[in-house]
Design a protein around this motif. Sequence first.
Motif, PDB file in Angstrom:
ATOM      1  N   ASP A  90       4.175  11.341  28.161  1.00 30.58           N
ATOM      2  CA  ASP A  90       2.759  11.183  27.768  1.00 30.58           C
ATOM      3  C   ASP A  90       1.909  10.729  28.950  1.00 30.58           C
ATOM      4  N   ALA A  91       2.444   9.769  29.694  1.00 31.87           N
ATOM      5  CA  ALA A  91       1.674   9.235  30.830  1.00 31.87           C
ATOM      6  C   ALA A  91       1.446  10.338  31.856  1.00 31.87           C
ATOM      7  N   PHE A  92       2.458  11.144  32.090  1.00 30.78           N
ATOM      8  CA  PHE A  92       2.317  12.195  33.098  1.00 30.78           C
ATOM      9  C   PHE A  92       1.381  13.302  32.602  1.00 30.78           C
ATOM     10  N   ALA A  93       1.428  13.565  31.304  1.00 30.92           N
ATOM     11  CA  ALA A  93       0.554  14.619  30.739  1.00 30.92           C
ATOM     12  C   ALA A  93      -0.914  14.260  30.974  1.00 30.92           C
ATOM     13  N   LYS A  94      -1.227  12.982  30.932  1.00 33.06           N
ATOM     14  CA  LYS A  94      -2.624  12.551  31.150  1.00 33.06           C
ATOM     15  C   LYS A  94      -3.053  12.846  32.587  1.00 33.06           C
ATOM     16  N   ILE A  95      -2.133  12.669  33.507  1.00 35.16           N
ATOM     17  CA  ILE A  95      -2.449  12.963  34.917  1.00 35.16           C
ATOM     18  C   ILE A  95      -2.684  14.468  35.078  1.00 35.16           C
ATOM     19  N   GLU A  96      -1.779  15.250  34.481  1.00 35.05           N
ATOM     20  CA  GLU A  96      -1.943  16.711  34.552  1.00 35.05           C
ATOM     21  C   GLU A  96      -3.304  17.116  33.995  1.00 35.05           C
ATOM     22  N   ARG A 140       5.625  20.069  37.947  1.00 33.31           N
ATOM     23  CA  ARG A 140       7.042  20.046  37.566  1.00 33.31           C
ATOM     24  C   ARG A 140       7.860  19.284  38.613  1.00 33.31           C
ATOM     25  N   LYS A 141       7.571  19.617  39.869  1.00 30.31           N
ATOM     26  CA  LYS A 141       8.323  18.999  40.960  1.00 30.31           C
ATOM     27  C   LYS A 141       8.100  17.474  40.997  1.00 30.31           C
ATOM     28  N   ILE A 142       6.845  17.092  40.832  1.00 26.94           N
ATOM     29  CA  ILE A 142       6.516  15.650  40.913  1.00 26.94           C
ATOM     30  C   ILE A 142       7.138  14.906  39.723  1.00 26.94           C
ATOM     31  N   ARG A 143       7.020  15.532  38.551  1.00 18.30           N
ATOM     32  CA  ARG A 143       7.568  14.871  37.360  1.00 18.30           C
ATOM     33  C   ARG A 143       9.066  14.669  37.479  1.00 18.30           C
ATOM     34  N   MET A 144       9.745  15.710  37.948  1.00 16.74           N
ATOM     35  CA  MET A 144      11.206  15.598  38.143  1.00 16.74           C
ATOM     36  C   MET A 144      11.514  14.480  39.128  1.00 16.74           C
ATOM     37  N   ALA A 145      10.727  14.453  40.199  1.00 19.05           N
ATOM     38  CA  ALA A 145      10.979  13.437  41.238  1.00 19.05           C
ATOM     39  C   ALA A 145      10.819  12.037  40.644  1.00 19.05           C
ATOM     40  N   ILE A 146       9.777  11.849  39.828  1.00 22.37           N
ATOM     41  CA  ILE A 146       9.567  10.517  39.229  1.00 22.37           C
ATOM     42  C   ILE A 146      10.731  10.185  38.301  1.00 22.37           C
ATOM     43  N   GLU A 147      11.129  11.181  37.499  1.00 19.55           N
ATOM     44  CA  GLU A 147      12.246  10.935  36.566  1.00 19.55           C
ATOM     45  C   GLU A 147      13.550  10.626  37.311  1.00 19.55           C
ATOM     46  N   HIS A 148      13.641  11.167  38.519  1.00 18.90           N
ATOM     47  CA  HIS A 148      14.852  10.892  39.311  1.00 18.90           C
ATOM     48  C   HIS A 148      14.636   9.727  40.279  1.00 18.90           C
ATOM     49  N   HIS A 149      13.651   8.908  39.945  1.00 20.79           N
ATOM     50  CA  HIS A 149      13.419   7.662  40.672  1.00 20.79           C
ATOM     51  C   HIS A 149      13.040   7.849  42.142  1.00 20.79           C
ATOM     52  N   ALA A 150      12.091   8.749  42.372  1.00 24.78           N
ATOM     53  CA  ALA A 150      11.540   8.904  43.724  1.00 24.78           C
ATOM     54  C   ALA A 150      10.876   7.591  44.128  1.00 24.78           C
ATOM     55  N   ASP A 196       1.857   3.620  37.129  1.00 24.12           N
ATOM     56  CA  ASP A 196       2.349   3.390  35.763  1.00 24.12           C
ATOM     57  C   ASP A 196       3.564   4.249  35.462  1.00 24.12           C
ATOM     58  N   CYS A 197       3.460   5.529  35.828  1.00 23.75           N
ATOM     59  CA  CYS A 197       4.591   6.443  35.611  1.00 23.75           C
ATOM     60  C   CYS A 197       5.821   5.947  36.353  1.00 23.75           C
ATOM     61  N   PHE A 198       5.596   5.490  37.569  1.00 23.85           N
ATOM     62  CA  PHE A 198       6.724   4.980  38.362  1.00 23.85           C
ATOM     63  C   PHE A 198       7.385   3.809  37.625  1.00 23.85           C
ATOM     64  N   ASP A 199       6.549   2.880  37.119  1.00 21.84           N
ATOM     65  CA  ASP A 199       7.094   1.711  36.423  1.00 21.84           C
ATOM     66  C   ASP A 199       7.850   2.113  35.153  1.00 21.84           C
ATOM     67  N   LEU A 200       7.278   3.067  34.411  1.00 22.17           N
ATOM     68  CA  LEU A 200       7.955   3.530  33.193  1.00 22.17           C
ATOM     69  C   LEU A 200       9.332   4.082  33.538  1.00 22.17           C
ATOM     70  N   ALA A 201       9.372   4.932  34.592  1.00 19.07           N
ATOM     71  CA  ALA A 201      10.655   5.544  34.985  1.00 19.07           C
ATOM     72  C   ALA A 201      11.642   4.464  35.437  1.00 19.07           C
ATOM     73  N   ALA A 202      11.116   3.452  36.137  1.00 20.31           N
ATOM     74  CA  ALA A 202      11.997   2.380  36.615  1.00 20.31           C
ATOM     75  C   ALA A 202      12.620   1.630  35.435  1.00 20.31           C
ATOM     76  N   ARG A 203      11.831   1.553  34.326  1.00 21.38           N
ATOM     77  CA  ARG A 203      12.363   0.887  33.116  1.00 21.38           C
ATOM     78  C   ARG A 203      13.135   1.871  32.229  1.00 21.38           C
ATOM     79  N   LYS A 204      13.356   3.066  32.776  1.00 20.68           N
ATOM     80  CA  LYS A 204      14.072   4.148  32.072  1.00 20.68           C
ATOM     81  C   LYS A 204      13.356   4.560  30.782  1.00 20.68           C
ATOM     82  N   GLU A 205      12.028   4.437  30.795  1.00 19.40           N
ATOM     83  CA  GLU A 205      11.263   4.893  29.621  1.00 19.40           C
ATOM     84  C   GLU A 205      10.754   6.302  29.872  1.00 19.40           C
TER      85      GLU A 205
END
Length: 439
Positions: free
Chosen positions: A69-75, A96-106, A56-65
Amino acid sequence: METKVLKFGGSSLADAAQFRKVAAIVRADPSRRYVVASAPGKRFPEDIKVTDMLYDCFDLAARKENIEDAFAKIEARYNGIVAELGLDLSLDAEFRKIRMAIEHHAGKDYVASRGEYLNSLILARYLGFAFIDAEAGIFFNENGTFDDKHTYKALAALLAEAEYAVVPGFYGSMPNGTIKTFSRGGSDVTGAIVARAAEASIYENWTDVSGMLMADPRIVENPRVIEEITYRELRELAYMGATVMHEEAIFPVREACIPINIRNTNAPEDPGTMIVPQSDRFSDTVITGVAGRKGFSSITIEKDRMNTEVGFGRKVLNVLEDFGISFEHAPTGIDTMSVVVATAAIAPCKDAIIGRIFRDANADSVTIEDDIALIAIVGRGMVRNKGTAGRVLTSIADRDINIRMIDQGSGENNIIVGVSESDYTAALQAIYHEFVRGA
Ligand code: ASP
């Protein structure tokens, strides 16, 4: 020392209470040395698996959303487990590292793999085991297939350095170092690969059922657990949809003749199901299991004096090959031949197939009947017991059900019957009751 490899599925590691059960199981036997972990699964039916939250997080990032909140639930899922287990472990830097990576379209696979990665860090700490990252020991070829040679060498070397270790399931590395996952449920595959690399005496696959059942519990009430099943029988049943494990997980351990034991984390005293290379133990039921699937069609070809025509079958099967359709069974008569295929495979090109068979095989008639369910009755015990086919057929006929096809595998360890889809449930129940309730 004997080495056992254990894999725990997502529901076995869904929360702190489950982690405690897992630790008790692992600690109960010092030969349980290597543990493969899934990401946290569902704690209750409406819960969401962490792997799905990551997708879900991946899809949100892909849609630039925003993924906050989604990542906070995982944490929160992971932090809850760490806190409840009272561990002195902070995953903040990892988050932090994973979140940044998702935001940078890992890559999508990298994102999904973090579910097992984080859970394995926690489990390793909780058990006091080493952590071996699958990234360093499991490899894929350029074309995405599993690279067995590279993997077994590298992984065996890594395992040799650790007496006890946790390895995250589900993923490995591509030649360029990026992360790739197996298909969904792929931690089973990792477990089998680790078992093979460790030359384990057994691969224990811990899940939330006490083994493989002799029939689908949605069809047969309270079916018996299979005590022992051979790899071959398992493949027959799995092909019909009955499985408790990822199909690809069978091959690494099968090749090395390592038995698999399906066990229940929530009922560790249950012996579960043993999946073995061969067996000369025979159960009182003759059959090992029964499974089936709907959605088949039968193409029936008639031709006068077909039996004298050399190459007729090849011409018919050639047509299917040209259409890229694989066939399930091909029972033949003197002047008729039937080919059973998946309805979905022929649906888009039915008329074209009929036309081509008419032409290429010079047939008198070609008809297609849909609405067939196939039932596989599987058991190594059939070779030794006369009358099994008779019992199968009589049990179905006694329920006034018409049998549309019969095929006995040449290895004599399976019988396939075809019935109308509307008779599927009753036929399967009849067979089960004949062999199991009557045993
Ligand atoms: N976590 C992955 C999935 O949900 C892999 C696994 O659990 O085996 O598919």
